[in-house]
Design an enzyme around this catalytic site. Structure first.
Site, PDB file in Angstrom:
ATOM      1  N   HIS A   1       0.768  -1.248   0.000  1.00 51.45           N
ATOM      2  CA  HIS A   1       0.000   0.000   0.000  1.00 51.45           C
ATOM      3  C   HIS A   1       0.800   1.299   0.000  1.00 51.45           C
ATOM      4  CE1 HIS A   1      -3.570  -2.374   0.337  1.00 51.45           C
ATOM      5  NE2 HIS A   1      -3.091  -2.981   1.428  1.00 51.45           N
TER       6      HIS A   1
ATOM      7  N   HIS B   1      -3.026  -2.827   7.999  1.00 48.12           N
ATOM      8  CA  HIS B   1      -4.177  -3.111   7.134  1.00 48.12           C
ATOM      9  C   HIS B   1      -4.726  -1.803   6.575  1.00 48.12           C
ATOM     10  CE1 HIS B   1      -7.945  -4.819   5.716  1.00 48.12           C
ATOM     11  NE2 HIS B   1      -8.595  -3.906   6.412  1.00 48.12           N
TER      12      HIS B   1
END
Length: 141
Positions: A38, A138
């Protein structure tokens, strides 16, 4: 006594380094995986397929991820969400400032390296992260 800017920077780097090195191994693995999936300070909308292939990003079963998002910011700004964001649940935090995010959607393929992604979509907004021991692990899409 005068403190030089380089001394202050060195002390800050040592503090951050000691903070991340003191984390449990499981948390550090998840954090490194999060960064691989990410963090993308230089990723643009044209780079979805090449970046996902280069990083060998797949889902937990080893298949092409249907959607993957890259946060266009350096580590320290992303990590700061876990320490200074708004707590939504016990481990979910929303950033107080907007981030640029490139979202890539799967066009074709099932397994690496055959994953092909459409041109990414750039959006700007607050992000929500799952955090563990003060580190992002996350990305909540």
């Amino acid at each position: 006594m005068e403190i030089h800017q380089s001394t202050v920077i060195l002390l800050l780097l040592l503090c951050v380094s000691s903070y991340t090195h003191a984390q449990p191994a499981h948390t550090m693995r998840r954090y490194q995986n999060f960064l691989n999936h990410h963090r993308g300070p230089y990723v643009n909308v044209e780079m979805c397929t090449s970046e996902i292939r280069h990083r060998k990003i797949t889902d937990s079963a080893g298949y092409c991820k249907p959607v993957n998002s890259f946060i266009r910011a350096p580590d320290h700004l992303i990590t700061a969400v876990c320490r200074g964001g708004t707590r939504l649940y016990y481990n979910l935090f929303r950033s107080g400032t907007p981030f640029d995010v490139v979202t890539c959607r799967l066009k074709s393929g099932q397994t690496h390296p055959d994953c092909e992604y459409d041109r990414g979509r750039l959006s700007i907004g607050n992000i929500v992260l799952g955090c563990e021991h003060g580190l992002p692990v996350h990305y909540e899409s």
